[in-house]
Design a protein around this motif. Structure first.
Motif, PDB file in Angstrom:
ATOM      1  N   SER A 196       0.829  -1.199   0.000  1.00  0.00           N
ATOM      2  CA  SER A 196       0.000   0.000   0.000  1.00  0.00           C
ATOM      3  C   SER A 196       0.869   1.257   0.000  1.00  0.00           C
ATOM      4  N   GLU A 197       0.753   2.056  -1.042  1.00  0.00           N
ATOM      5  CA  GLU A 197       1.513   3.302  -1.112  1.00  0.00           C
ATOM      6  C   GLU A 197       1.056   4.285  -0.036  1.00  0.00           C
ATOM      7  N   GLY A 198      -0.245   4.249   0.300  1.00  0.00           N
ATOM      8  CA  GLY A 198      -0.746   5.130   1.348  1.00  0.00           C
ATOM      9  C   GLY A 198      -0.140   4.803   2.698  1.00  0.00           C
ATOM     10  N   MET A 199      -0.057   3.509   3.009  1.00  0.00           N
ATOM     11  CA  MET A 199       0.587   3.085   4.248  1.00  0.00           C
ATOM     12  C   MET A 199       2.058   3.487   4.261  1.00  0.00           C
ATOM     13  N   LEU A 200       2.750   3.223   3.168  1.00  0.00           N
ATOM     14  CA  LEU A 200       4.184   3.493   3.114  1.00  0.00           C
ATOM     15  C   LEU A 200       4.487   4.988   3.160  1.00  0.00           C
ATOM     16  N   ALA A 201       3.582   5.810   2.660  1.00  0.00           N
ATOM     17  CA  ALA A 201       3.792   7.261   2.752  1.00  0.00           C
ATOM     18  C   ALA A 201       3.878   7.689   4.217  1.00  0.00           C
ATOM     19  N   GLN A 202       3.014   7.122   5.053  1.00  0.00           N
ATOM     20  CA  GLN A 202       3.070   7.438   6.479  1.00  0.00           C
ATOM     21  C   GLN A 202       4.303   6.811   7.136  1.00  0.00           C
ATOM     22  N   ALA A 203       4.663   5.613   6.682  1.00  0.00           N
ATOM     23  CA  ALA A 203       5.848   4.968   7.240  1.00  0.00           C
ATOM     24  C   ALA A 203       7.106   5.788   6.961  1.00  0.00           C
ATOM     25  N   LYS A 204       7.223   6.302   5.757  1.00  0.00           N
ATOM     26  CA  LYS A 204       8.403   7.094   5.396  1.00  0.00           C
ATOM     27  C   LYS A 204       8.488   8.376   6.217  1.00  0.00           C
ATOM     28  N   ALA A 205       7.320   8.952   6.539  1.00  0.00           N
ATOM     29  CA  ALA A 205       7.307  10.150   7.385  1.00  0.00           C
ATOM     30  C   ALA A 205       7.664   9.812   8.830  1.00  0.00           C
ATOM     31  N   ARG A 206       7.429   8.585   9.225  1.00  0.00           N
ATOM     32  CA  ARG A 206       7.679   8.161  10.599  1.00  0.00           C
ATOM     33  C   ARG A 206       9.166   7.992  10.882  1.00  0.00           C
ATOM     34  N   SER A 207       9.906   7.402   9.938  1.00  0.00           N
ATOM     35  CA  SER A 207      11.314   7.103  10.209  1.00  0.00           C
ATOM     36  C   SER A 207      12.128   7.098   8.916  1.00  0.00           C
ATOM     37  N   SER A 208      13.291   7.741   8.994  1.00  0.00           N
ATOM     38  CA  SER A 208      14.257   7.673   7.888  1.00  0.00           C
ATOM     39  C   SER A 208      15.346   6.646   8.183  1.00  0.00           C
TER      40      SER A 208
END
Length: 208
Positions: free
Chosen positions: A79-91
């Motif tokens: 899910s790109e929507g899920m991963l968009a939030q994941a990327k904002a959570r941690s680099s």
């Protein structure tokens, strides 16, 4: 490459839309965290340092693994929507788009593969074969999934229509692991507060 079911493609699109609701504190604490706690304990016990979280969603657990174990962690989701939030959570976590049945890792690349609360959406035999492929000898796959304490007639009917092992029993789960080449080293119900036992999930750990 394994073809994912059309039903699962619709689910992937839904979670892209519903990703913000997934992060609510109550949902995470009472539904998802008990299983994540148990998987994290398995990773600690096996000194796992290169880890993939499959079906990582918005990255809450992958981020936690990286912080608490100081591990090299990759979160994988469709899910790109899920991963968009994941990327904002941690680099500090690597985030990748891929299905569980066709993972973007070389053979023997990882110490551990984990998945919590997502296994019921996978082509389960194909996913477990992939988990086995990408693990080093001695590596572990730790999976929590819904596993009814008793099979109701409606569940039995729907499981055969949608996926023969959609919500597997402990015995079925053990066989899935063994058929993929694993030795099952641990299996038990996830420990939960009594009032949340309506969520009947099972932890299974296999060693390559």
């Amino acid at each position: 490459m394994v073809q994912r079911r059309g039903f699962n493609d619709a689910v992937t699109r839904f979670w892209g839309f519903a990703a913000p609701a997934y992060d609510t504190q109550v949902l995470q604490r009472w539904v998802y965290q008990p299983a994540q706690d148990e998987v994290l304990a398995q990773l600690r016990a096996h000194d796992s340092l290169t880890i993939a979280d499959i079906g990582c969603g918005t990255g809450i657990f992958a981020d936690r693994i990286q912080r608490e174990l100081n591990a090299v962690v990759t979160g994988v989701d469709m899910s790109e929507g899920m991963l968009a939030q994941a990327k904002a959570r941690s680099s500090n976590v690597t985030w990748l788009t891929a299905p569980a049945e066709d993972l973007p890792f070389n053979d023997g690349a990882l110490d551990a593969v984990v998945t919590t609360s997502a296994f019921h959406w996978f082509d389960q035999p194909a996913a477990l074969r992939e988990f086995h492929r990408v693990l080093k000898p001695g590596g572990i796959a730790a999976v929590t999934t819904i596993s009814p304490r008793q099979v109701l007639p409606l569940h039995a009917l729907s499981s055969h229509i949608l996926n023969p092992a959609h919500n597997p029993s402990p015995a079925e789960m053990k066989k899935l692991f063994e058929d993929a080449g694993f030795t099952v080293s641990e299996q038990h119900r996830v420990k939960r507060p009594a009032w949340t036992l309506i969520v009947s999930d099972l932890l299974t750990v296999g060693t390559k």
